[in-house]
Write a protein that holds these residues in place. Structure first.
Motif, PDB file in Angstrom:
ATOM      1  N   ARG A 119       1.273  -5.704  12.040  1.00 40.10           N
ATOM      2  CA  ARG A 119       0.967  -4.765  13.109  1.00 40.10           C
ATOM      3  C   ARG A 119      -0.448  -4.970  13.646  1.00 40.10           C
ATOM      4  O   ARG A 119      -0.682  -4.895  14.855  1.00 40.10           O
ATOM      5  N   SER A 120      -1.396  -5.245  12.759  1.00 39.98           N
ATOM      6  CA  SER A 120      -2.783  -5.478  13.181  1.00 39.98           C
ATOM      7  C   SER A 120      -2.878  -6.736  14.038  1.00 39.98           C
ATOM      8  O   SER A 120      -3.596  -6.753  15.046  1.00 39.98           O
ATOM      9  N   GLU A 121      -2.167  -7.773  13.636  1.00 41.82           N
ATOM     10  CA  GLU A 121      -2.176  -9.008  14.420  1.00 41.82           C
ATOM     11  C   GLU A 121      -1.556  -8.778  15.796  1.00 41.82           C
ATOM     12  O   GLU A 121      -2.039  -9.308  16.802  1.00 41.82           O
ATOM     13  N   GLN A 122      -0.507  -7.976  15.867  1.00 42.25           N
ATOM     14  CA  GLN A 122       0.117  -7.654  17.153  1.00 42.25           C
ATOM     15  C   GLN A 122      -0.838  -6.843  18.020  1.00 42.25           C
ATOM     16  O   GLN A 122      -0.985  -7.111  19.215  1.00 42.25           O
ATOM     17  N   ALA A 123      -1.498  -5.857  17.411  1.00 41.30           N
ATOM     18  CA  ALA A 123      -2.460  -5.046  18.156  1.00 41.30           C
ATOM     19  C   ALA A 123      -3.621  -5.917  18.641  1.00 41.30           C
ATOM     20  O   ALA A 123      -4.089  -5.769  19.780  1.00 41.30           O
ATOM     21  N   ASN A 124      -4.076  -6.831  17.802  1.00 41.77           N
ATOM     22  CA  ASN A 124      -5.150  -7.747  18.168  1.00 41.77           C
ATOM     23  C   ASN A 124      -4.727  -8.615  19.351  1.00 41.77           C
ATOM     24  O   ASN A 124      -5.483  -8.806  20.304  1.00 41.77           O
ATOM     25  N   SER A 125      -3.513  -9.115  19.298  1.00 41.77           N
ATOM     26  CA  SER A 125      -2.978  -9.928  20.393  1.00 41.77           C
ATOM     27  C   SER A 125      -2.906  -9.110  21.682  1.00 41.77           C
ATOM     28  O   SER A 125      -3.286  -9.592  22.762  1.00 41.77           O
ATOM     29  N   ASN A 126      -2.440  -7.866  21.584  1.00 43.40           N
ATOM     30  CA  ASN A 126      -2.369  -6.986  22.758  1.00 43.40           C
ATOM     31  C   ASN A 126      -3.753  -6.728  23.346  1.00 43.40           C
ATOM     32  O   ASN A 126      -3.925  -6.728  24.566  1.00 43.40           O
ATOM     33  N   LEU A 127      -4.747  -6.519  22.461  1.00 43.16           N
ATOM     34  CA  LEU A 127      -6.113  -6.295  22.934  1.00 43.16           C
ATOM     35  C   LEU A 127      -6.658  -7.524  23.655  1.00 43.16           C
ATOM     36  O   LEU A 127      -7.305  -7.408  24.697  1.00 43.16           O
ATOM     37  N   HIS A 128      -6.388  -8.704  23.114  1.00 42.20           N
ATOM     38  CA  HIS A 128      -6.855  -9.936  23.764  1.00 42.20           C
ATOM     39  C   HIS A 128      -6.217 -10.096  25.145  1.00 42.20           C
ATOM     40  O   HIS A 128      -6.884 -10.518  26.098  1.00 42.20           O
TER      41      HIS A 128
END
Length: 168
Positions: A51-60
């Motif tokens: 989930r953190s990696e997905q959120a990080n990707s969304n933020l980028h």
């Protein structure tokens, strides 16, 4: 005194072995429960990482989008600035385009802009535009022509801007 040696066929030997195996089974069961709890913890951590990696990707993605929007915004402001500097007018300019021009000026002339607005409590978009045109050296008649306003409107701008002036 001779020592007694216990062998498997002695009467109490079965009870000792049985208790040993029972304790061993309890230990294995307890270890199994602990392993299940640890595996659940690992699974939860892996899901949190995903989930953190997905959120990080969304933020980028959002950062890239916002960066592009900022480039477009500042670019529009630069076009308006160049049009003004070559004698253009702001007749029928949208609020968004006027904001683009102000943002471009604030970006390109940061120190001048910061000093200019620091002297006031608050400025409307049009008052900021008026001050920037004055800062760029335009006369009142040129500003009337650029903003497509009457002289009385400029007098109102000056009056309202003076009211917002900080006493420093």
């Amino acid at each position: 005194c001779p020592r007694s040696v216990r062998t498997d066929d002695s009467p109490g030997a079965g009870i000792g072995v049985s208790a040993f195996y029972k304790r061993r089974e309890e230990s294995v069961a307890r270890d199994g429960r602990q392993m299940a709890i640890q595996q659940e913890t690992i699974d939860n951590l892996n899901e949190t990482i995903r989930r953190s990696e997905q959120a990080n990707s969304n933020l980028h993605e959002r950062i890239a989008h916002n960066r592009q929007m900022s480039y477009d915004h500042i670019g529009r402001g630069k076009i308006i600035f160049e049009r003004l500097m070559s004698g253009g007018r702001l007749k029928n300019i949208s609020i968004a385009d006027e904001q683009c021009w102000i943002d471009y000026y604030a970006f390109a002339h940061a120190e001048v802009y910061r000093r200019m607005v620091a002297s006031y409590y608050s400025l409307s978009l049009r008052h900021t535009t008026y001050l920037m045109l004055c800062q760029l050296g335009f006369t009142s008649q040129q500003i009337e022509h650029i903003l497509f306003v009457q002289p009385s409107t400029l007098r109102n701008y000056r009056l309202r801007i003076k009211r917002n002036l900080k006493n420093t």
